[in-house]
Design a protein around this motif. Structure first.
Motif, short mmCIF file in Angstrom:
data_model
loop_
_atom_site.label_atom_id
_atom_site.label_comp_id
_atom_site.label_asym_id
_atom_site.label_seq_id
_atom_site.Cartn_x
_atom_site.Cartn_y
_atom_site.Cartn_z
N UNK A 228 -14.42 61.38 37.23
CA UNK A 228 -15.49 61.87 38.23
C UNK A 228 -16.10 63.14 37.61
N UNK B 116 -6.31 67.19 42.43
CA UNK B 116 -5.90 67.42 43.71
C UNK B 116 -4.54 68.38 43.80
N UNK C 204 -7.51 63.01 41.96
CA UNK C 204 -7.63 63.43 43.49
C UNK C 204 -6.44 62.44 44.14
N UNK C 205 -5.63 61.75 43.19
CA UNK C 205 -4.73 60.63 43.68
C UNK C 205 -3.32 61.18 43.38
N UNK C 206 -2.26 60.74 43.76
CA UNK C 206 -0.87 61.13 43.66
C UNK C 206 -0.25 60.34 42.68
N UNK C 207 0.75 60.94 41.99
CA UNK C 207 1.76 60.28 41.15
C UNK C 207 1.26 59.57 40.00
N UNK C 208 0.28 60.25 39.51
CA UNK C 208 -0.66 59.51 38.29
C UNK C 208 0.02 59.62 37.03
N UNK D 79 -0.12 67.16 43.82
CA UNK D 79 0.43 65.77 43.95
C UNK D 79 0.24 64.80 42.71
#
Lengths: 512, 550
Positions: free
Chosen positions: B340, B419, B395-399, B422
């Motif tokens: 992004x 983010x 912006x996600x979690x557990x990447x 997370x």
């Protein structure tokens, strides 16, 4: 094998360029007589459509040439395919084999359509669709047409430009059973005759339109209102065509749903940013063999096209300045490390001026009078309005054509400026549009047709729509294998966390 | 390294800084005790050495508090605040600013119990120590130099006083940069009362300087939750003075007014909201039909978005990595998760320094962009064994999961630009077989039983907030946008804005950009009448349709 072939292409392309420049002059001539023309809107429109919807204008540097052909009009000839069909009208059916080779080459650069054939081939999502098309007829659009046929559609096709048809490709398509009515060098009268023949088959009524420029839509709406009303949808590619559709819609006369594929994200980025990033260097090299390193360049306009040009030129070591009218774009240019200036301030020092504003008279006579000897002036933007050419057609200036597409304009004091493509679009006149870019457009068109044709009743009303985000994403994903790109998949948990479906759409519509 | 004294100073400063950017309220509470520790140490350089090792137990304690978060009294609050902070980056400006190191000498009594008077005899404010005004003024003057847009706004609009009669209550971070904004609003004719949107971000000197000039400020560094709401209430509830505009960051002030002073709220002419969270809350209010005044969403203006994400991150990624690890970028294999705006910025910066950059992406459009920009698009698992640096910005979690961390090579660096905290599954690293070793502030070595180390930066929190600064120039964009939004809402003719949430008009966005062009000595081309007509535009903008993608 391929290499030899491309060498042949180059020489042919050069021939063609010469031919073309003559023909374009002729068109130019028409342009000037504009107001006396029977269908004045047509030329104006055509040139607009050509300049903005770039990927539709693919014919300029492709390979076929027909110099040895006879002069009789295809309308007077009776021809038949090897299967005995004669529901077509093209220059010469015997060129089939050569056209087929062209199409096969194009297929290799259009992986997305080939994947689409494989993925959807079993289902025939277009079974029963009768698609009437009016686009440029080139190997790339041929791949699109044949994909549509594979997906179950019946196609009839005409050309959207009197000069862009590749006769060999048209022959190959006719041989394959698609009714094509098009040849290179149609007259204005031929043009409408072809469209009419394309529509007016008695036993066959179209239910979908694929248009580029809006001529076909216009013709059917005027001449065949009853057919027009029964259409399931229109897919339109060019800026001009879209504009006409929106006007129809505003006037309340659009009685079928239409899809605007021109403004899909993927197409826009490829037509403008990526394509221009490559072709500006290519176009300048081919025409002038200029060395870029250390040259002072002014790029007028910092939209998508300007961003592409600046990035490419910076990467080869040019010193790039930008002129801009929009403060937001100007600020972007600053942050990307380009000086934002007014053209008048630097015009004495620069080696190259490239226009891509979409505006008119961005480079005026007063600028060109002050340019230094050997300065290159060219246009990557809107048709041929950006550079004020009319002001150069005066008695004291001498024009000297040094190569095809390259003019030296000589001032009385001996100072020369190098004008490329007579101010027309550099990347269309002097470089190629890669099949890969055309593949994006063609795939988008195919998906738009499928979407409109198979949408449940009521999803699309009598209006102009943008392609759903998800389709746009699908087009992009079909092109990723070319790069051997491996997309990461969301886990269920991650999808839930972000509040989006695992399979997209991944971004809101307003995402920039 | 050569000069231990310098090193120590640096460590102490970083330690206190680190405490500042604790991620949520729960953490904040415990962090406050930490800050007392480390601030006491500032006075005593020799004992500062011990400040470093004490970090580990302290951190554990924080973790403990975090685990108990669900029992906290204000659980949603914590979540909200941290969201707002992580996405609306320019609002979190306090982290790298210079002020506040004089705080250590302050007395411990609460400002609420003190009566203070400024030199003009006014006592309608509540700050830590009014005597710090002079120092705060210097800070503000420094900030002014980088916020030329606001200064030129003052000059251009001063004679008109477009905000004459406006009574603005504000709730933002109170820093030198917002002070410039507040004083601009005053110069344009507004009366302002201000409070802090974060219990820990206030620069006391700046608050003092503002109070000295007559702006009623209610804020100090290290407020309690109770203080926080007390300050907001004091700010709003003032006899003889009813606010008619709100400038909010996070939505707390709006919420308080809406709940406690519905009558005042109804008469408000407009709300200007900066953060993602606040905007989200406004949209919810609006959906529920309970928003009875127009509100302006300045968070999503083009100029602000580009600066907060693309340009700011492009610089801070390098800065953050260098400050923490002194890593050399050339030839390093880097994976950036997400392409992004933030990802694009990181990639451009790292590529320019010669790193070999790969991308992971879920959205095919962004993936195709990455391809065309010359980056390999991979799945993290395919390359995890070879990479030197992983940067997350999805912006996600557990990447980045434990499974992947297990397979990383020795000495690889993991950090987050996206983010809050997370993206990297840090919790999975808190197991007994792994040893954590804090080697510098913000830098942890996580050591596997076989001796392999992975370098985790800022414990997976935002790298650019924890380990680098936000330039004043970026904050200037936000502040100018806010000022213009206030002017627009205040001066709009009746009926232009209804009871809804609006984006700043394109033209205003363009004006913000144009005010910042002078910094670059950029010369904007003007359209001739003829050209404007040809394009169908007004000569003075807006130049693009609303859906234009810059």
């Amino acid at each position: 094998m391929k290499k030899v072939y491309s060498l042949v292409n180059i020489t042919k392309a050069k021939d063609q360029e010469a031919v073309q420049s003559i023909c374009i002059k002729q068109i130019q001539f028409n342009d000037q007589k504009h107001e006396f023309n029977k269908r004045p809107a047509n030329t104006g429109r055509r040139s607009l459509s050509r300049s903005i919807s770039r990927s539709s204008t693919d014919s300029y540097s492709s390979a076929c040439s027909e110099s040895s052909e006879d002069e009789s009009s295809p309308r007077d000839k009776l021809q038949a395919t090897s299967k005995g069909l004669s529901d077509f009208c093209i220059k010469n059916i015997q060129q089939t084999e050569f056209g087929r080779r062209e199409i096969t080459i194009a297929e290799q650069e259009m992986p997305a359509l080939m994947i689409l054939r494989k993925r959807a081939g079993g289902e025939k999502p277009l079974a029963g669709a009768k698609v009437m098309g009016c686009t440029h007829i080139t190997p790339q659009t041929a791949v699109l047409m044949e994909t549509l046929s594979r997906l179950g559609a019946q196609c009839r096709w005409a050309a959207c430009n009197i000069f862009s048809t590749q006769n060999a490709v048209a022959a190959a398509l006719a041989e394959g059973g698609i009714s094509v009515f098009a040849w290179k060098g149609e007259s204005e009268d031929d043009f409408w005759w072809c469209i009419d023949r394309c529509v007016g088959a008695e036993s066959w009524q179209p239910n979908m339109i694929l248009d580029d420029g809006g001529d076909l839509t216009h013709w059917i709406q005027k001449k065949y209102p009853s057919i027009f009303k029964k259409l399931k949808g229109i897919v339109e590619e060019s800026v001009t065509g879209i504009y006409r559709l929106y006007q129809l819609s505003k006037a309340g006369r659009l009685c079928v749903p239409a899809m605007n594929v021109n403004d899909s994200v993927t197409k826009q980025k490829f037509d403008n940013l990526y394509c221009c990033k490559e072709s500006v260097l290519d176009g300048l090299k081919r025409t002038t063999d200029v060395m870029f390193g250390g040259k002072q360049v002014v790029v007028c306009g910092y939209g998508e096209v300007g961003k592409g040009c600046c990035a490419a030129l910076k990467a080869v070591g040019a010193v790039v300045n930008v002129t801009e009218a929009d403060p937001i774009c100007a600020l972007q240019a600053c942050m990307d490390g380009f000086r934002v200036i007014k053209l008048g301030e630097v015009v004495r020092q620069v080696d190259m001026v490239i226009t891509c504003t979409g505006n008119k008279n961005v480079v005026g006579r007063e600028h060109m009078d002050r340019m230094k000897n050997g300065c290159i002036v060219c246009n990557m933007g809107h048709s041929n309005t950006e550079i004020d050419l009319v002001s150069l057609r005066t008695a004291e200036l001498r024009w000297e054509r040094v190569r095809p597409q390259v003019d030296h304009v000589i001032w009385p004091d001996g100072r020369r400026i190098v004008l490329l493509a007579e101010g027309r679009l550099l990347n269309l006149s002097c470089s190629t549009v890669p099949s890969f870019v055309l593949s994006i457009t063609a795939t988008t068109q195919a998906l738009a047709l499928i979407e409109l044709y198979s949408a449940p009743e009521g999803r699309y009303k009598q209006d102009v729509y943008l392609l759903p985000k998800k389709m746009d994403e699908y087009v992009a994903s079909l092109h990723l294998p070319t790069f051997d790109a491996h997309l990461t998949e969301l886990t269920d948990e991650q999808g839930k966390y972000l509040g989006i479906s695992k399979h997209g759409p991944y971004k809101p519509n307003y995402y920039r | 390294m050569s000069d231990p004294a310098v090193e120590v100073k640096l460590e102490v400063k970083q330690a206190s800084k680190e405490v500042k950017e604790s991620e949520n309220v729960a953490e904040k509470y415990s962090a406050m005790t930490v800050s007392k520790n480390s601030e006491m140490n500032i006075g005593d350089l020799s004992s500062a050495f011990s400040a470093v090792p004490t970090h580990k137990p302290v951190k554990k304690q924080i973790q403990f508090v975090e685990d108990k978060q669900e029992f906290s009294r204000f659980p949603t609050k914590a979540g909200r605040r941290s969201l707002s902070r992580s996405i609306s980056q320019s609002s979190t400006d306090s982290y790298g600013s210079a002020a506040s190191y004089t705080d250590s000498s302050d007395d411990e009594t609460s400002p609420r119990d003190k009566t203070q008077v400024n030199s003009k005899g006014s006592s309608d404010f509540c700050v830590k120590n009014i005597k710090q005004a002079e120092f705060g003024r210097r800070e503000i003057e420094i900030a002014e130099q980088d916020m030329t847009a606001l200064i030129s706004l003052r000059k251009r609009a001063q004679s008109e006083k477009p905000l004459a009669g406006a009574k603005i209550v504000g709730c933002t971070h109170i820093t030198a940069q917002t002070a410039v904004l507040i004083e601009t609003l005053v110069a344009l004719g507004a009366q302002c009362r201000w409070t802090a949107c974060n219990i820990y971000s206030t620069q006391n000197e700046v608050a003092a300087a503002l109070s000295e000039t007559g702006v009623a400020v209610f804020a100090w560094k290290g407020e309690s939750e109770d203080d926080f709401w007390w300050c907001i209430d004091r700010c709003v509830n003032n006899e003889g003075w009813q606010p008619n505009m709100i400038l909010d960051d996070g939505g707390d002030l709006t919420h308080w007014m809406y709940k406690k002073y519905p009558n005042v709220f109804k008469k408000i002419r407009g709300i200007v909201e900066e953060s993602v969270t606040g905007v989200h809350r406004l949209y919810q209010l609006s959906k529920a039909g309970k928003l009875c005044v127009p509100a302006m969403n300045v968070n999503d203006s083009v100029t602000k978005q580009k600066f907060d994400n693309l340009y700011c991150c492009r610089e801070s990624i390098l800065d953050g990595l260098k400050r923490t690890t002194d890593v050399m970028f050339g030839g390093k294999q880097v994976v950036i998760c997400g392409y992004g705006e933030v990802g694009k910025g990181c990639c451009a910066a790292l590529k320019a320094l010669g790193s070999v950059v790969s991308i992971t992406e879920i959205d095919p459009i962004c993936a195709l962009q990455a391809c065309m920009d010359g980056f390999r698009v991979v799945k993290l698992n395919e390359v995890i064994r070879q990479v030197d640096v992983i940067i997350t910005c999805t912006g996600n979690k557990n990447v980045v999961t434990r499974d992947q961390l297990d397979r990383m090579k020795n000495g690889s660096i993991v950090c987050n630009m996206g983010h809050s905290n997370t993206e990297i599954d840090v919790a999975s690293l808190r197991t007994p077989e792994l040893t954590w070793e804090r080697v510098r502030s913000q830098v942890d070595h996580v050591i596997w039983p076989d001796g392999k180390r992975v370098i985790l930066l800022a414990e997976g929190r935002l790298l650019n907030l924890s380990c680098s600064t936000v330039p004043t120039f970026v904050l200037s964009i936000t502040a100018t946008t806010q000022a213009l939004a206030l002017i627009e809402l205040y001066n709009a003719p009746d009926g232009r804005y209804k009871q809804d949430v609006y984006l700043l008009p394109k033209k205003m966005d363009e004006y913000v950009a144009s005010l910042h062009l002078t910094t670059f000595d950029a010369h904007l081309t003007e359209l001739s009448d003829d050209q404007a007509k040809y394009l169908g535009l007004n000569k003075n903008g807006p130049f693009k349709p609303n859906y234009y993608r810059y």
